[in-house]
Design an enzyme around this catalytic site. Structure first.
Site, PDB file in Angstrom:
ATOM      1  N   SER A 150       0.013 -13.911   3.382  1.00 49.27           N
ATOM      2  CA  SER A 150       0.765 -13.855   4.330  1.00 49.27           C
ATOM      3  C   SER A 150       1.831 -14.285   3.404  1.00 49.27           C
ATOM      4  CB  SER A 150       0.916 -14.997   5.745  1.00 49.27           C
ATOM      5  OG  SER A 150       0.023 -14.722   6.336  1.00 49.27           O
ATOM      6  N   ARG A 186      -8.845  -5.671   2.268  1.00 48.72           N
ATOM      7  CA  ARG A 186      -7.307  -5.131   2.100  1.00 48.72           C
ATOM      8  C   ARG A 186      -6.550  -5.202   0.649  1.00 48.72           C
ATOM      9  NH1 ARG A 186      -3.707  -7.316   5.878  1.00 48.72           N
ATOM     10  NH2 ARG A 186      -2.205  -7.350   3.671  1.00 48.72           N
ATOM     11  N   ASN A 235      -6.535  -8.799   0.298  1.00 48.58           N
ATOM     12  CA  ASN A 235      -7.097 -10.522   1.596  1.00 48.58           C
ATOM     13  C   ASN A 235      -8.473  -9.924   1.883  1.00 48.58           C
ATOM     14  OD1 ASN A 235      -3.627 -10.549   2.252  1.00 48.58           O
ATOM     15  ND2 ASN A 235      -3.995  -8.839   1.722  1.00 48.58           N
ATOM     16  N   ASP A 242      -3.284  -4.799  -1.585  1.00 48.21           N
ATOM     17  CA  ASP A 242      -1.838  -4.131  -1.673  1.00 48.21           C
ATOM     18  C   ASP A 242      -1.238  -4.242  -2.697  1.00 48.21           C
ATOM     19  OD1 ASP A 242      -1.268  -5.372   1.337  1.00 48.21           O
ATOM     20  OD2 ASP A 242      -0.949  -8.076   0.582  1.00 48.21           O
TER      21      ASP A 242
END
Length: 312
Positions: free
Chosen positions: A151, A260, A277, A262
């Site tokens: 996060s 997922r 993630n 990034d």
């Protein structure tokens, strides 16, 4: 495999004790509503509560639906316990969860898979390091991030030698390991991947931070913190490359069910992977549900698919 939701008892795990507890609780609320809408019998389990954990031993569950983020939830710890209890669970297994949570180890596997990743250096707390050596390797500006947090907790972009030294000290207050990598300027994007043996990428999301200089904690979770453009406005050739890299990352780490990844796409159109993630967020502002909707999959359908992957 097709399942009958009314005959499937789900233990939904959310909360925990990491720095991402509040986000995990929000993910849990979102997923619980979607699962119940799909017809599942859902029991809420907070792993920070021993009485809740005892339910996993005393009661019969067909599957565990994980909405855990951060340490002691996304890093393989909880997955190992579920393995010992013989309860199938959503998302990746122990090894993939542990590796994906470690940004330094993940970067090694990305490179072996042919996915561009920024030059970096890893540091361990209480070990000696040279600021000059770091700058020679990654340059200035650079990014300092905890190696095993999610996060964007603790992530800092630094633009001077003095700021780098101070940032390292601050990040070491969060994690005993950190990664310092070259700053890549460009468009921030994310790509979700669904599946086990033959995973497929969902539409690319471009992320436009509205509250910070990058997609930091507030941009991720505050209402209006970021704008999601899905599908991202890339030419087909570049989109195909990005999708390929996301699937390669999923496979390189050994992910299952969902991941997922990034990326930053620089001015030359090169996608540089940042991290993967293994338990993407399920809040009202989360990216995975957005990508699924763009692919024609409702939130309840997405949650059902994750359970099907877990039981396959």
């Amino acid at each position: 495999m097709a399942i009958n939701p009314s005959e499937c008892r789900v233990a939904l795990l959310a909360g925990g004790s990491s720095g991402e507890r509040e986000i995990s609780l929000e993910s849990g609320k979102g997923a619980k509503g979607a699962l119940e809408e799909a017809g599942f019998d859902v029991t809420w389990i907070d792993p920070s509560e021993k009485d809740d954990l005892k339910k996993l031993i005393d009661e019969k569950f067909d599957v565990a639906f994980l909405c855990m983020h951060g340490k002691m939830g996304e890093d393989g710890t909880l997955q190992g316990m579920l393995e010992m209890l013989g309860i199938p669970y959503t998302c990746s297994h122990v090894q993939a969860s542990a590796i994906a949570m470690d940004k330094a180890k993940s970067k090694i596997l990305y490179s072996l898979a042919g996915i561009p990743t920024a030059p970096s250096i890893s540091l361990t707390k209480n070990n000696n390091y040279s600021i000059d050596d770091i700058i020679e390797k990654v340059g200035i500006p650079c990014v300092v991030k905890p190696a095993t947090e999610g996060s964007a907790l603790g992530v800092e972009i630094v633009e001077s030698k003095e700021a780098l030294d101070e940032a390292i000290e601050r990040v070491f207050e969060i994690d005993d390991q950190l990664v310092i990598e070259k700053f890549i300027e460009g468009d921030e994007i994310t790509v979700a991947v669904l599946g086990n043996e033959d995973p497929k990428a969902l539409p690319i999301i471009q992320i436009v931070p509205m509250k910070g200089e990058f997609y930091d904690f507030e941009s991720k979770y505050a209402p209006g913190g970021s704008k999601h453009i899905c599908p991202a406005p890339f030419e087909e050739e570049l989109a195909t490359v990005i999708h390929d890299y996301a699937v390669k990352a999923h496979n390189a780490l050994g992910c299952r069910g969902v991941s997922r990844s990034d990326f930053i796409v620089d001015a030359d159109g090169v996608p540089w992977i940042l991290e993967t993630n293994t338990i993407p967020g399920m809040t009202a502002t989360s990216l995975l549900p957005d990508a699924a909707r763009a692919a024609g999959m409702s939130f309840p359908e997405l949650c059902t698919a994750l359970i099907e992957y877990a039981l396959a």
